[in-house]
Scaffold this motif. Structure first.
Motif, mmCIF file in Angstrom:
data_model
loop_
_atom_site.group_PDB
_atom_site.id
_atom_site.type_symbol
_atom_site.label_atom_id
_atom_site.label_comp_id
_atom_site.label_asym_id
_atom_site.label_seq_id
_atom_site.Cartn_x
_atom_site.Cartn_y
_atom_site.Cartn_z
ATOM 1 N N LEU A 1 0.825 -1.201 0.000
ATOM 2 C CA LEU A 1 0.000 0.000 0.000
ATOM 3 C C LEU A 1 0.860 1.252 0.000
ATOM 4 O O LEU A 1 0.595 2.208 -0.741
ATOM 5 C CB LEU A 1 -0.914 0.005 1.229
ATOM 6 N N MET A 2 1.939 1.227 0.800
ATOM 7 C CA MET A 2 2.721 2.437 1.007
ATOM 8 C C MET A 2 3.764 2.694 -0.073
ATOM 9 O O MET A 2 4.438 3.723 -0.024
ATOM 10 C CB MET A 2 3.380 2.400 2.393
ATOM 11 N N PHE A 3 3.944 1.786 -1.030
ATOM 12 C CA PHE A 3 4.605 2.245 -2.258
ATOM 13 C C PHE A 3 3.588 2.395 -3.378
ATOM 14 O O PHE A 3 3.822 3.114 -4.339
ATOM 15 C CB PHE A 3 5.813 1.389 -2.674
ATOM 16 N N GLY A 4 2.411 1.764 -3.211
ATOM 17 C CA GLY A 4 1.346 1.939 -4.190
ATOM 18 C C GLY A 4 0.790 3.359 -4.200
ATOM 19 O O GLY A 4 0.536 3.925 -5.268
ATOM 20 N N VAL A 5 0.595 3.961 -3.025
ATOM 21 C CA VAL A 5 0.017 5.310 -2.989
ATOM 22 C C VAL A 5 0.980 6.351 -3.559
ATOM 23 O O VAL A 5 0.542 7.377 -4.105
ATOM 24 C CB VAL A 5 -0.414 5.694 -1.557
ATOM 25 N N TYR A 6 2.277 6.087 -3.467
ATOM 26 C CA TYR A 6 3.234 7.005 -4.100
ATOM 27 C C TYR A 6 3.227 6.821 -5.616
ATOM 28 O O TYR A 6 3.368 7.793 -6.368
ATOM 29 C CB TYR A 6 4.633 6.799 -3.525
ATOM 30 N N SER A 7 3.047 5.589 -6.087
ATOM 31 C CA SER A 7 2.873 5.365 -7.524
ATOM 32 C C SER A 7 1.630 6.089 -8.021
ATOM 33 O O SER A 7 1.641 6.716 -9.087
ATOM 34 C CB SER A 7 2.748 3.861 -7.819
ATOM 35 N N ASN A 8 0.544 6.010 -7.243
ATOM 36 C CA ASN A 8 -0.686 6.696 -7.636
ATOM 37 C C ASN A 8 -0.501 8.208 -7.684
ATOM 38 O O ASN A 8 -1.090 8.889 -8.528
ATOM 39 C CB ASN A 8 -1.809 6.353 -6.662
ATOM 40 N N THR A 9 0.313 8.726 -6.770
ATOM 41 C CA THR A 9 0.595 10.164 -6.777
ATOM 42 C C THR A 9 1.311 10.559 -8.064
ATOM 43 O O THR A 9 0.999 11.584 -8.678
ATOM 44 C CB THR A 9 1.453 10.536 -5.553
ATOM 45 N N LEU B 1 12.286 4.914 8.818
ATOM 46 C CA LEU B 1 12.477 4.957 7.369
ATOM 47 C C LEU B 1 11.169 5.340 6.671
ATOM 48 O O LEU B 1 11.183 6.006 5.634
ATOM 49 C CB LEU B 1 12.992 3.604 6.868
ATOM 50 N N ARG B 2 10.029 4.945 7.254
ATOM 51 C CA ARG B 2 8.740 5.358 6.704
ATOM 52 C C ARG B 2 8.584 6.874 6.793
ATOM 53 O O ARG B 2 8.067 7.517 5.866
ATOM 54 C CB ARG B 2 7.605 4.679 7.466
ATOM 55 N N LEU B 3 9.030 7.449 7.899
ATOM 56 C CA LEU B 3 8.984 8.899 8.048
ATOM 57 C C LEU B 3 9.858 9.567 6.989
ATOM 58 O O LEU B 3 9.461 10.567 6.380
ATOM 59 C CB LEU B 3 9.441 9.297 9.453
ATOM 60 N N ARG B 4 11.029 9.007 6.749
ATOM 61 C CA ARG B 4 11.903 9.552 5.717
ATOM 62 C C ARG B 4 11.229 9.475 4.347
ATOM 63 O O ARG B 4 11.349 10.398 3.530
ATOM 64 C CB ARG B 4 13.240 8.800 5.697
ATOM 65 N N GLN B 5 10.526 8.398 4.084
ATOM 66 C CA GLN B 5 9.815 8.256 2.814
ATOM 67 C C GLN B 5 8.832 9.410 2.630
ATOM 68 O O GLN B 5 8.766 10.013 1.546
ATOM 69 C CB GLN B 5 9.071 6.920 2.770
ATOM 70 N N TYR B 6 8.080 9.709 3.670
ATOM 71 C CA TYR B 6 7.095 10.787 3.579
ATOM 72 C C TYR B 6 7.768 12.135 3.327
ATOM 73 O O TYR B 6 7.312 12.929 2.489
ATOM 74 C CB TYR B 6 6.271 10.847 4.860
ATOM 75 N N LEU B 7 8.847 12.390 4.037
ATOM 76 C CA LEU B 7 9.543 13.663 3.867
ATOM 77 C C LEU B 7 10.136 13.788 2.463
ATOM 78 O O LEU B 7 10.128 14.875 1.876
ATOM 79 C CB LEU B 7 10.640 13.807 4.930
ATOM 80 N N LEU B 8 10.648 12.691 1.926
ATOM 81 C CA LEU B 8 11.158 12.718 0.558
ATOM 82 C C LEU B 8 10.047 13.066 -0.432
ATOM 83 O O LEU B 8 10.248 13.847 -1.366
ATOM 84 C CB LEU B 8 11.763 11.361 0.190
ATOM 85 N N GLY B 9 8.887 12.475 -0.215
ATOM 86 C CA GLY B 9 7.802 12.670 -1.160
ATOM 87 C C GLY B 9 7.136 14.025 -1.071
ATOM 88 O O GLY B 9 6.846 14.643 -2.103
ATOM 89 N N PHE B 10 6.915 14.515 0.165
ATOM 90 C CA PHE B 10 6.068 15.690 0.318
ATOM 91 C C PHE B 10 6.767 16.899 0.926
ATOM 92 O O PHE B 10 6.166 17.977 0.986
ATOM 93 C CB PHE B 10 4.824 15.315 1.128
ATOM 94 N N MET C 1 9.125 9.803 -6.860
ATOM 95 C CA MET C 1 9.652 8.527 -7.324
ATOM 96 C C MET C 1 10.731 7.983 -6.393
ATOM 97 O O MET C 1 10.837 6.774 -6.183
ATOM 98 C CB MET C 1 10.172 8.644 -8.750
ATOM 99 N N ARG C 2 11.534 8.858 -5.824
ATOM 100 C CA ARG C 2 12.520 8.398 -4.841
ATOM 101 C C ARG C 2 11.813 7.915 -3.571
ATOM 102 O O ARG C 2 12.219 6.919 -2.968
ATOM 103 C CB ARG C 2 13.493 9.520 -4.511
ATOM 104 N N ALA C 3 10.751 8.608 -3.197
ATOM 105 C CA ALA C 3 9.963 8.168 -2.041
ATOM 106 C C ALA C 3 9.352 6.801 -2.315
ATOM 107 O O ALA C 3 9.299 5.941 -1.427
ATOM 108 C CB ALA C 3 8.874 9.191 -1.739
#
Length: 328
Positions: free
Chosen positions: A216-224, A285-294, A300-302
């Motif tokens: 789910l948590m790489f799927g929603v970034y793909s959807n973005t 690392l999940r927090l880092r993912q969010y910060l990278l994305g938003f 895409m890096r997120a």
């Protein structure tokens, strides 16, 4: 992210020119089935790590069960992704998302868009994988030392519903995509465990939910990233339905919900007290993912970081199961 717009003087971009067929057929079909994205297959190892510490649970028969179920789910998910590519090619969303306006997406991962496969070839591949998966799930059921009704029903539902993700009734085109991704991961953990032990513990159910959160948590970034193509064909992902800020809040809420699931399980005794600490590297690392994305705007890096979070989480849960048994 900003939406791509067309002015009256700009012709819409068509699909990229088909490359020469330089890849072998097996590699092309592996790309169609996304065989390199193995993240859903890892759920079997979480279930296996929970079975190994149980006295007498891991035998030759149950080891065969895990092996057959793993191959069956690989075939089923290859069918699902092949059907997804057929639908995405037919409705034009893949041509939009993998076209020249999106150079960061590798068009070779979409053989239909790249011109290395035809739709009839993709459909034959998808149905062949689906039929073989059904046969292997039947073998799995025959190997099972325990056969509670929910596991038998679960195998049938898993096979049938997986094929409807973006083909047939097209569940992901009716607003169920995010729930579906978690439910699929959940089933891939609890079903093999249930067939071996005849039950599902609270701790295993928590791990199954967390495992479902990974895709789910790489799927929603793909959807973005794919919001333009999804909106164009009416695919109602959350990213396509809400504003950029609303989507960011939604993904932030999901990230927080994942951590709170871990924390609540530890606090209530469903999981060991130390489970929240063990999972902390994945949570950070999940927090880092969010910060990278938003915060950094690098969606895409997120997305790629999401794969790392998921795989790290699987490793930590596979450690947690034998550790919990040893400390019990």
């Amino acid at each position: 992210m900003t939406d791509s717009t067309l002015t009256t003087t700009t012709a819409p971009a068509g699909p990229p020119a088909p490359p020469a067929r330089t890849d072998g057929r097996l590699r092309t079909y592996a790309r169609l089935g996304k065989l390199d994205v193995y993240d859903y297959y890892l759920g079997t190892f979480i279930a296996l790590s929970a079975v190994v510490p149980l006295a007498g649970a891991l035998t030759g028969r149950t080891a065969a069960l895990f092996g057959v179920f793993l191959v069956g789910q690989v075939l089923l998910l290859m069918a699902m992704t092949a059907f997804d590519d057929v639908t995405g090619f037919r409705d034009g969303s893949d041509i939009t998302n993998y076209g020249p306006d999106h150079p960061l997406r590798n068009v070779r991962r979409k053989p239909l868009v790249a011109g290395t496969l035809t739709v009839p070839e993709a459909l034959r591949f998808a149905w062949t994988c689906a039929v073989l998966a059904a046969a292997l799930f039947a073998v799995t059921a025959l190997l099972a030392p325990h056969r509670p009704a929910w596991t038998a029903i679960g195998l049938v539902v898993l096979w049938a519903v997986t094929l409807q993700y973006s083909y047939g009734v097209k569940l992901s085109y009716h607003g169920f995509q995010e729930v579906y991704l978690v439910a699929l991961g959940f089933a891939l953990v609890v079903l093999p465990y249930g067939m071996v032990t005849g039950r599902a513990t609270g701790f295993l159910l928590v791990q199954a939910v967390l495992f479902g959160f990974g895709p789910l948590m790489f799927g929603v970034y793909s959807n973005t990233n794919d919001v333009d193509g999804d909106r164009a064909v009416g695919r109602p992902t959350v990213a396509a339905l809400v504003s950029e800020r609303g989507n960011a809040r939604f993904i932030g809420a999901l990230s927080l919900a994942e951590f709170l699931t871990i924390a609540a399980a530890s606090a209530t005794g469903i999981a060991p007290r130390w489970f929240v600490l063990l999972m902390l590297p994945a949570s950070l690392l999940r927090l880092r993912q969010y910060l990278l994305g938003f915060r950094s705007g690098d969606i895409m890096r997120a997305r790629r970081t999401g794969f790392a979070v998921h795989r790290l989480g699987v490793v930590l849960m596979c450690v947690a199961n034998p550790l919990a048994a040893a400390l019990a």
